[in-house]
Design a protein around this motif. Structure first.
Motif, PDB file in Angstrom:
ATOM      1  N   GLY B  93      53.681  34.969  36.722  1.00  0.00           N
ATOM      2  CA  GLY B  93      52.383  34.331  36.517  1.00  0.00           C
ATOM      3  C   GLY B  93      51.283  34.829  37.429  1.00  0.00           C
ATOM      4  N   LEU B  94      51.599  35.805  38.281  1.00  0.00           N
ATOM      5  CA  LEU B  94      50.589  36.295  39.209  1.00  0.00           C
ATOM      6  C   LEU B  94      50.375  37.790  38.998  1.00  0.00           C
ATOM      7  CD1 LEU B  94      51.525  34.456  42.474  1.00  0.00           C
ATOM      8  CD2 LEU B  94      49.368  34.337  41.257  1.00  0.00           C
ATOM      9  N   PRO B  95      49.172  38.271  39.291  1.00  0.00           N
ATOM     10  CA  PRO B  95      48.924  39.702  39.097  1.00  0.00           C
ATOM     11  C   PRO B  95      49.857  40.537  39.970  1.00  0.00           C
ATOM     12  CG  PRO B  95      47.134  38.666  40.310  1.00  0.00           C
ATOM     13  CD  PRO B  95      47.999  37.566  39.805  1.00  0.00           C
ATOM     14  N   ASP B  96      50.342  41.654  39.415  1.00  0.00           N
ATOM     15  CA  ASP B  96      51.256  42.494  40.207  1.00  0.00           C
ATOM     16  C   ASP B  96      50.545  43.753  40.682  1.00  0.00           C
ATOM     17  OD1 ASP B  96      51.017  43.761  37.822  1.00  0.00           O
ATOM     18  OD2 ASP B  96      53.132  44.268  37.608  1.00  0.00           O
ATOM     19  N   GLN B  97      49.215  43.675  40.805  1.00  0.00           N
ATOM     20  CA  GLN B  97      48.455  44.825  41.303  1.00  0.00           C
ATOM     21  C   GLN B  97      48.276  44.668  42.803  1.00  0.00           C
ATOM     22  OE1 GLN B  97      45.540  46.255  38.633  1.00  0.00           O
ATOM     23  NE2 GLN B  97      44.093  46.790  40.219  1.00  0.00           N
ATOM     24  N   ALA B  98      48.599  45.741  43.561  1.00  0.00           N
ATOM     25  CA  ALA B  98      48.597  45.633  45.025  1.00  0.00           C
ATOM     26  C   ALA B  98      47.219  45.238  45.541  1.00  0.00           C
ATOM     27  CB  ALA B  98      49.037  46.948  45.651  1.00  0.00           C
ATOM     28  N   ILE B  99      46.163  45.916  45.070  1.00  0.00           N
ATOM     29  CA  ILE B  99      44.823  45.568  45.515  1.00  0.00           C
ATOM     30  C   ILE B  99      44.012  45.184  44.296  1.00  0.00           C
ATOM     31  CG2 ILE B  99      42.695  46.454  46.541  1.00  0.00           C
ATOM     32  CD1 ILE B  99      44.333  47.944  48.515  1.00  0.00           C
ATOM     33  N   LEU B 100      43.608  43.925  44.253  1.00  0.00           N
ATOM     34  CA  LEU B 100      42.914  43.428  43.070  1.00  0.00           C
ATOM     35  C   LEU B 100      41.851  42.426  43.502  1.00  0.00           C
ATOM     36  CD1 LEU B 100      42.865  43.279  39.922  1.00  0.00           C
ATOM     37  CD2 LEU B 100      44.384  41.327  40.116  1.00  0.00           C
ATOM     38  N   PHE B 101      40.628  42.636  43.015  1.00  0.00           N
ATOM     39  CA  PHE B 101      39.554  41.687  43.286  1.00  0.00           C
ATOM     40  C   PHE B 101      39.409  40.837  42.038  1.00  0.00           C
ATOM     41  CE2 PHE B 101      38.149  45.706  45.508  1.00  0.00           C
ATOM     42  CZ  PHE B 101      38.736  45.355  46.705  1.00  0.00           C
ATOM     43  N   ASP B 102      40.103  39.704  42.020  1.00  0.00           N
ATOM     44  CA  ASP B 102      40.144  38.875  40.836  1.00  0.00           C
ATOM     45  C   ASP B 102      38.995  37.863  40.904  1.00  0.00           C
ATOM     46  OD1 ASP B 102      40.728  37.414  38.652  1.00  0.00           O
ATOM     47  OD2 ASP B 102      42.788  36.923  39.213  1.00  0.00           O
ATOM     48  N   PHE B 103      37.793  38.303  40.501  1.00  0.00           N
ATOM     49  CA  PHE B 103      36.618  37.440  40.616  1.00  0.00           C
ATOM     50  C   PHE B 103      36.730  36.236  39.688  1.00  0.00           C
ATOM     51  CE2 PHE B 103      33.306  40.615  42.412  1.00  0.00           C
ATOM     52  CZ  PHE B 103      34.103  40.742  43.529  1.00  0.00           C
ATOM     53  N   ALA B 104      37.378  36.439  38.528  1.00  0.00           N
ATOM     54  CA  ALA B 104      37.471  35.342  37.562  1.00  0.00           C
ATOM     55  C   ALA B 104      38.175  34.137  38.184  1.00  0.00           C
ATOM     56  CB  ALA B 104      38.194  35.814  36.322  1.00  0.00           C
ATOM     57  N   HIS B 105      39.196  34.392  38.992  1.00  0.00           N
ATOM     58  CA  HIS B 105      39.934  33.303  39.625  1.00  0.00           C
ATOM     59  C   HIS B 105      39.598  33.168  41.110  1.00  0.00           C
ATOM     60  CE1 HIS B 105      42.361  34.553  36.106  1.00  0.00           C
ATOM     61  NE2 HIS B 105      42.338  33.265  35.900  1.00  0.00           N
ATOM     62  N   GLN B 106      38.569  33.878  41.537  1.00  0.00           N
ATOM     63  CA  GLN B 106      38.105  33.809  42.927  1.00  0.00           C
ATOM     64  C   GLN B 106      39.218  34.081  43.927  1.00  0.00           C
ATOM     65  OE1 GLN B 106      35.895  30.230  43.550  1.00  0.00           O
ATOM     66  NE2 GLN B 106      34.351  30.827  42.075  1.00  0.00           N
ATOM     67  N   LEU B 108      41.129  37.417  46.146  1.00  0.00           N
ATOM     68  CA  LEU B 108      41.232  38.825  46.485  1.00  0.00           C
ATOM     69  C   LEU B 108      42.672  39.076  46.914  1.00  0.00           C
ATOM     70  CD1 LEU B 108      38.015  39.365  48.664  1.00  0.00           C
ATOM     71  CD2 LEU B 108      38.236  39.531  46.204  1.00  0.00           C
ATOM     72  N   TYR B 109      43.301  40.059  46.300  1.00  0.00           N
ATOM     73  CA  TYR B 109      44.698  40.364  46.643  1.00  0.00           C
ATOM     74  C   TYR B 109      44.752  41.679  47.417  1.00  0.00           C
ATOM     75  CZ  TYR B 109      45.849  36.875  43.084  1.00  0.00           C
ATOM     76  OH  TYR B 109      45.938  35.729  42.357  1.00  0.00           O
ATOM     77  N   PHE B 110      45.316  41.640  48.609  1.00  0.00           N
ATOM     78  CA  PHE B 110      45.573  42.852  49.385  1.00  0.00           C
ATOM     79  C   PHE B 110      47.054  42.860  49.711  1.00  0.00           C
ATOM     80  CE2 PHE B 110      41.121  41.893  50.291  1.00  0.00           C
ATOM     81  CZ  PHE B 110      40.526  43.113  50.085  1.00  0.00           C
ATOM     82  N   GLY B 111      47.849  43.468  48.863  1.00  0.00           N
ATOM     83  CA  GLY B 111      49.286  43.468  49.106  1.00  0.00           C
ATOM     84  C   GLY B 111      49.791  42.049  49.275  1.00  0.00           C
ATOM     85  N   PRO B 112      50.434  41.760  50.414  1.00  0.00           N
ATOM     86  CA  PRO B 112      51.001  40.420  50.601  1.00  0.00           C
ATOM     87  C   PRO B 112      49.926  39.357  50.839  1.00  0.00           C
ATOM     88  CG  PRO B 112      51.305  41.732  52.571  1.00  0.00           C
ATOM     89  CD  PRO B 112      50.727  42.655  51.541  1.00  0.00           C
ATOM     90  N   LEU B 113      48.722  39.781  51.108  1.00  0.00           N
ATOM     91  CA  LEU B 113      47.664  38.844  51.475  1.00  0.00           C
ATOM     92  C   LEU B 113      46.878  38.404  50.247  1.00  0.00           C
ATOM     93  CD1 LEU B 113      46.632  37.759  54.169  1.00  0.00           C
ATOM     94  CD2 LEU B 113      44.933  39.576  54.135  1.00  0.00           C
TER      95      LEU B 113
END
Lengths: 290, 539
Positions: B93-106, B108-113
Motif C-alpha cells: 500500500g505504499l510507494p516503492d520508489q526510493a526518492i519520491l515527492f508525493d505532493f498529492a499525499h503530502q 516526501l520519501y527519502f529511502g527509509p525516511l
C-alpha cells in the motif's frame, strides 16, 4: 568620435559620457538586446489580457473579454461546488438521529466544524465567539443549563428560541416581585440572603432564616423547594456556583424585584434543520453537554 | 568589430597565422573584453543602451579538467536520470520508489525516511547545508559549483557537445554560420535543434518521475493517461532546458544568476582561482623559432584560452564576473605550453596571494584552514548535527497540544474549573495504533473527551494519519487551592497501548486571577468579578 569616448581607469570600461559633480561617471554596461525583446514580448502578452479578460470601462458597462471571466461568477461557482461537496454529509446528517451523530466520527467532525461556523455567524453576537457568554447571556461551556443541556433540549432551544414569540417557543415569566408590590423591600432582602446561602455564599443568617419562609411561599413553585430549579420552566438552579445575573446581594435583590427573563430568537426560520442539528452538536460538545 | 563581422571576411589565411611554431593563433576576441585594456582593439560604437549578443563558438578542449568535467557530467546526469528508478520496499500500500515527492499525499520519501508536510523543516535544513556548502567550496576554490556541477553548466556542456557533433568544432561551426543557407547548413541546424529538444524532453521527462511512481508514469506518459500536470511540467522543463541550455547558455550566468554577484563576498586572497599568471606570461607575443625566452613572457598570445572559453572571456584580463571557473583555459594553455616547451601552469588554480609574485608556485603556501573556512565548516557541522539529532529523535507518534483561549477556563456549577485542549495525535507508522492520553501535574484533576466514553478511553489513530481530539480537564472545587496563580503547569502524554511508545507536551491549566475559591468568604464575588473581567477581555 574617438574624442567622445572615456574609459574608466580602474575597470577599463567605457563610461556613458555623463558626468556628475565634476568627476562622477557611470560605466556603460549595456543590457543585452534580448532583454529588451523580452520586455516587448511581455507588453504584447499583456495586450492579450485586454482581449480575454474584462478590461475597459464603457459608458454603461465594461468589456467582458473573450473568456467572459468574472470573479463574482467564479466565487459563486466555488461556493456551489463547496456546497455540493458538503451534500453527502448534510444528507447523512439529516437522516441521522441527533443522538447518533456522535457515533460516526466522520459525521461528528463535519457537524462540529459546521456548527462552529454557524455559531460564529449567528450566535456569537450574544454568547461570544467562544460561547463564554456574559451577564444575562448564558455561558454555553459550563454544565449549568436553564432549559436543559441534553442534545434534544439544545436543539429545541435553538429551533424555537426562548420567549421568542414563536408558537413553540420556550416560555415562562418570573414575577416582578418588587415592582408589582408582591413583596416589600425587607422581604426581598431576606429572601435574597436565603438564596445566597443556598449556594454557600456569605449571608446574614437571621435574614436568611426569615427568607426561607418567603422563598417557600413565593419562589419554590418554580425553583423547587430545595432551590435546585426546574428546567421544564426555565427556572435556574439557585444552589450552584453559576449566576447569570451576578451573585452579589444587590444583584439578587434586583433579580427578585424586577424579575428576569432572557430572550433568544427562534432560528428555525433562519437556519435549515441540518444547520440547527450541527449547532446543537457543537454547543453540546463545548463541554457542558448532558 | 564583433566576431560575426569577422566571419564575413574570413580568408583561409586567417586559420594559418601562427603564435609559435606549430601553434595556431586564434582569431578571437573576448566577448566581454575590457576594451581599453586590449591593445589595438577598436572600442566599438560605444554608448549603446542595449548590446547585441555576440555568439560564442567555444573550441573543444582536451586535458585533465575537461576529463573531470566529462566525469562529473556523466555522474550528475546519471544520478538525475536514474534515481527515480531506484526501488525501496516499504510494505504493501505504499510507494516503492526510493526518492519520491508525493505532493498529492503530502509526503516526501527519502529511502527509509518519510517526511510529512509539517516536517518540511528537514528540507529547509538540507537547503541551509547546501548553501553553506556552496559558501565553503567557494571560499576554498572559487566557483567550483558554477564550473563543474551547476545544472546550467552541465546541460550547456551537453548541448555544446551535441552541437559540435552535428556542426563541427569552432572553425567548422564559424564557417557554417558564415556561409549561405544551403542544404548542409539547414540539416545540420535542424539536427542540432532536434537533438536539443530531445534532451529537453528527456530532462522534463525525468523530472516528473520524481513526483509520481516512475514505471507507472512512464507508461501513462506514452499512452496519454498521465495527469495533465505531468505533461505541463514535462513541457515547461523541456522548453526551459532547450532555451537555457541550448540557446541562452552564458547569458543565464551573466544576466540571470545572482550567484556571480554573491560569490565575491566569499573569496579572499587565499582562495584558489583559475588565473592567468601575469608575472610569468608577460610581456606576451608570438614566439619565433629559435627565439630566446629571455626577457619575454611565456604567453605566445595564441588565444587558445579565449577560443575554448564557453563564457567568451579572456582570462588574461584577470578575475571577471563572467568567469565560471570551469578551468578549460587551463587545459588549453597547458597543451600549448607543452608544444612550445615551456612549463605548464601559465593559467592555473592559484591564489591572489601567489599571483603577486613571479617566483611563487601556483599553490605555494596554500592555507586551507582560514577563519572563513573554519567558520563555514563549523556552521555546517552544527546544522548537520542539529538535523541528525532531529532525525534521530524523530518520533513516529507525536502530539501537539493547543489550550483553549476563548474561554481560557470555564467555571462549573459545583465551583470547579475546567480547561479545554485540542490535541492532535500524529501516527507516522503504517499500522493503526491505539493510544491513551494521560494528564499529570495537578493533583485531583479529572479528564473527559468529546466522542469517547469514560475518563481514560482508547483512541484509534489510523495508519499514517492525524486525529484531533478535544480533551477537557476538570479541577474540583476543593482542589482549586493547588493552582499556582492564573497558570499552572500541566503535562499531557499520549502513550501507545501496545508498544508503550509515548510523546508528551507541556502546557498550562488556566484559572482566574487570585483564585481564592477555597476561601469561600469572597470566592463567589471574586469569581463573579473575574467573569466580568473576562467578558470585557473577550469583547
Amino acid at each position: 568620435m574617438a574624442s567622445d569616448k572615456h574609459f574608466d581607469e580602474v575597470t577599463g570600461t567605457e563610461t556613458t559620457g555623463h558626468v556628475w559633480d565634476g568627476d562622477l561617471r557611470e560605466l556603460n554596461k549595456p543590457l543585452p538586446k534580448w532583454w529588451l525583446y523580452v520586455l516587448y514580448a511581455c507588453i504584447v502578452w499583456s495586450i492579450g489580457y485586454w482581449a480575454v479578460y474584462p478590461a475597459w470601462p464603457t459608458m454603461s458597462d465594461y468589456t467582458k473579454g473573450y473568456w467572459n471571466y468574472s470573479q463574482r461568477a467564479a466565487v459563486t461557482q466555488e461556493v456551489a461546488d463547496a456546497k455540493a461537496a458538503q451534500d453527502k454529509y448534510r444528507v447523512a446528517l439529516s437522516q441521522t438521529p441527533l443522538a447518533d451523530v456522535g457515533k460516526n466520527p466522520e459525521l461528528l467532525q463535519f457537524a462540529l466544524a459546521g456548527g462552529q461556523a454557524t455559531f460564529g455567524e449567528n450566535c456569537a453576537a450574544c454568547h461570544g465567539r467562544g460561547a463564554q457568554g456574559g451577564v444575562g447571556y448564558p455561558n454555553l461551556n459550563d454544565d449549568d443549563w436553564i432549559w436543559g443541556g441534553q442534545l434534544d433540549n439544545i436543539q429545541q432551544t435553538i429551533s424555537y428560541g426562548i420567549r421568542s414569540g414563536h408558537a413553540k417557543t420556550r416560555d415562562s415569566a418570573m414575577p416582578r416581585f418588587g415592582l408589582d408590590g408582591a413583596l416589600d423591600a425587607a422581604k426581598i432582602g431576606d429572601v435574597a440572603n436565603y438564596v445566597r446561602s443556598l449556594s454557600g455564599l456569605e449571608a446574614d443568617k437571621t435574614a436568611a432564616g426569615r427568607g426561607a419562609a418567603v422563598f417557600a411561599e413565593n419562589c419554590a413553585v418554580c425553583h423547587g423547594a430545595d432551590g435546585k430549579g426546574n428546567q421544564e420552566l426555565g427556572a435556574p438552579n439557585l444552589t450552584d456556583g453559576i449566576w447569570l445575573y451576578g451573585n452579589g446581594q444587590e444583584n439578587v435583590v434586583t433579580s427578585i424585584s424586577t424579575g428576569r427573563g432572557g430572550i433568544m430568537p427562534a432560528w428555525d426560520a433562519r437556519l435549515d434543520p441540518v444547520s440547527v442539528k450541527m449547532l446543537a452538536v457543537y454547543v453540546h460538545s463545548l463541554g457542558g453537554g448532558k | 568589430m564583433n566576431v560575426m563581422q569577422d566571419h564575413k571576411k574570413l580568408t583561409p589565411d586567417d586559420f594559418i597565422s601562427e603564435a609559435a611554431p606549430g601553434v595556431t593563433q586564434h582569431h578571437v576576441e573576448a566577448i566581454a573584453r575590457k576594451k581599453s585594456l586590449t591593445p589595438g582593439v577598436d572600442a566599438g560604437p560605444g554608448k549603446m543602451a542595449y548590446a547585441s549578443r555576440q555568439h560564442i563558438y567555444p573550441k573543444a578542449a582536451k586535458g585533465t579538467f575537461r576529463n573531470v568535467k566529462w566525469a562529473i557530467m556523466a555522474f550528475t546526469l546519471g544520478v538525475y536520470y536514474l534515481v527515480p528508478w531506484i526501488r525501496w520496499d516499504r510494505g504493501p500500500g505504499l510507494p516503492d520508489q526510493a526518492i519520491l515527492f508525493d505532493f498529492a499525499h503530502q509526503r516526501l520519501y527519502f529511502g527509509p525516511l518519510e517526511i510529512w508536510a509539517q516536517e518540511f523543516y528537514y528540507v529547509t535544513g538540507l537547503l541551509v547545508i547546501s548553501a553553506l556548502g556552496l559558501f565553503l567550496v567557494t571560499s576554498v576554490a572559487g566557483r567550483v559549483w558554477c564550473g563543474y556541477a551547476c545544472p546550467q553548466t552541465v546541460w550547456t556542456d551537453l548541448m555544446i557537445a551535441v552541437e559540435r557533433f552535428w556542426q563541427g568544432d569552432r572553425n567548422a561551426h564559424i564557417r557554417l554560420d558564415a556561409g549561405p543557407w544551403n542544404f548542409e547548413r539547414i540539416w545540420k541546424k535542424t539536427a542540432t535543434h532536434l537533438s536539443w529538444l530531445l534532451i529537453g524532453l528527456a530532462t522534463g521527462g525525468a523530472l516528473v518521475f520524481y513526483f509520481r511512481d516512475a514505471p507507472t508514469l512512464a507508461v501513462e506518459l506514452f499512452n496519454g493517461t498521465a495527469p495533465s500536470v505531468a505533461y505541463a511540467f514535462l513541457g515547461i522543463f523541456a522548453f526551459s532546458t532547450y532555451l537555457l541550455g541550448g540557446i541562452a547558455r552564458e547569458q543565464v550566468c551573466i544576466y540571470m544568476c545572482p550567484w556571480p554577484r554573491i560569490q565575491g563576498a566569499m573569496l579572499d586572497r587565499n582562495s584558489l582561482l583559475v588565473s592567468y599568471r601575469e608575472a610569468i606570461g608577460e610581456p606576451r607575443g608570438p614566439h619565433k623559432k629559435n627565439q630566446s625566452w629571455e626577457g619575454r613572457g611565456d604567453c605566445v598570445d595564441c588565444k587558445a584560452c579565449v577560443a575554448v572559453c564557453p563564457m567568451g572571456i579572456d582570462i588574461r584580463n584577470g578575475s571577471q564576473l563572467e568567469c565560471i571557473q570551469c578551468a578549460l583555459c587551463i587545459d588549453a594553455c597547458n597543451e600549448i605550453m607543452d608544444k612550445v616547451g615551456r612549463p605548464r601552469g601559465l593559467i592555473a588554480y592559484t591564489t591572489e596571494h601567489n599571483l603577486a609574485s613571479a617566483s611563487a608556485a601556483p599553490r605555494e603556501g596554500l592555507k586551507l584552514l582560514r577563519p572563513r573556512t573554519i567558520l563555514y565548516s563549523a556552521v555546517i557541522a552544527l546544522v548537520c548535527g542539529l538535523m541528525g539529532w532531529a532525525l534521530y529523535t524523530r518520533a513516529d507518534l507525536e502530539i501537539s497540544v493547543l489550550a483553549d483561549r476563548n474561554p481560557q477556563y470555564v467555571a462549573l456549577s459545583d465551583g470547579g474549573l475546567r480547561n479545554g485542549y485540542t490535541i492532535k495525535i500524529s501516527n507516522k507508522t503504517e499500522v493503526v495504533r491505539k493510544v491513551r492520553i494521560a494528564v499529570s501535574g495537578i493533583p485531583g484533576i479529572a479528564t473527559s473527551m468529546i466522542g469517547f466514553e469514560g475518563s481514560d478511553p482508547v483512541i484509534e489513530i489510523p495508519q499514517a494519519d492525524v486525529r484531533a481530539v478535544k480533551l477537557f480537564v476538570t479541577l474540583p472545587r476543593d482542589a482549586r487551592g493547588k493552582l499556582h496563580g492564573t497558570s499552572t503547569p500541566l503535562d499531557i502524554t499520549v502513550t501507545d497501548t501496545t508498544s508503550g511508545v509515548n510523546s508528551a507536551r507541556h502546557t498550562s491549566f488556566h484559572g482566574p486571577e487570585h483564585d481564592r475559591h477555597h476561601d469561600d468568604k469572597h470566592g463567589q464575588e471574586k469569581k463573579d468579578q473575574d467573569k466580568k473581567d473576562r467578558d470585557k477581555k473577550d469583547d
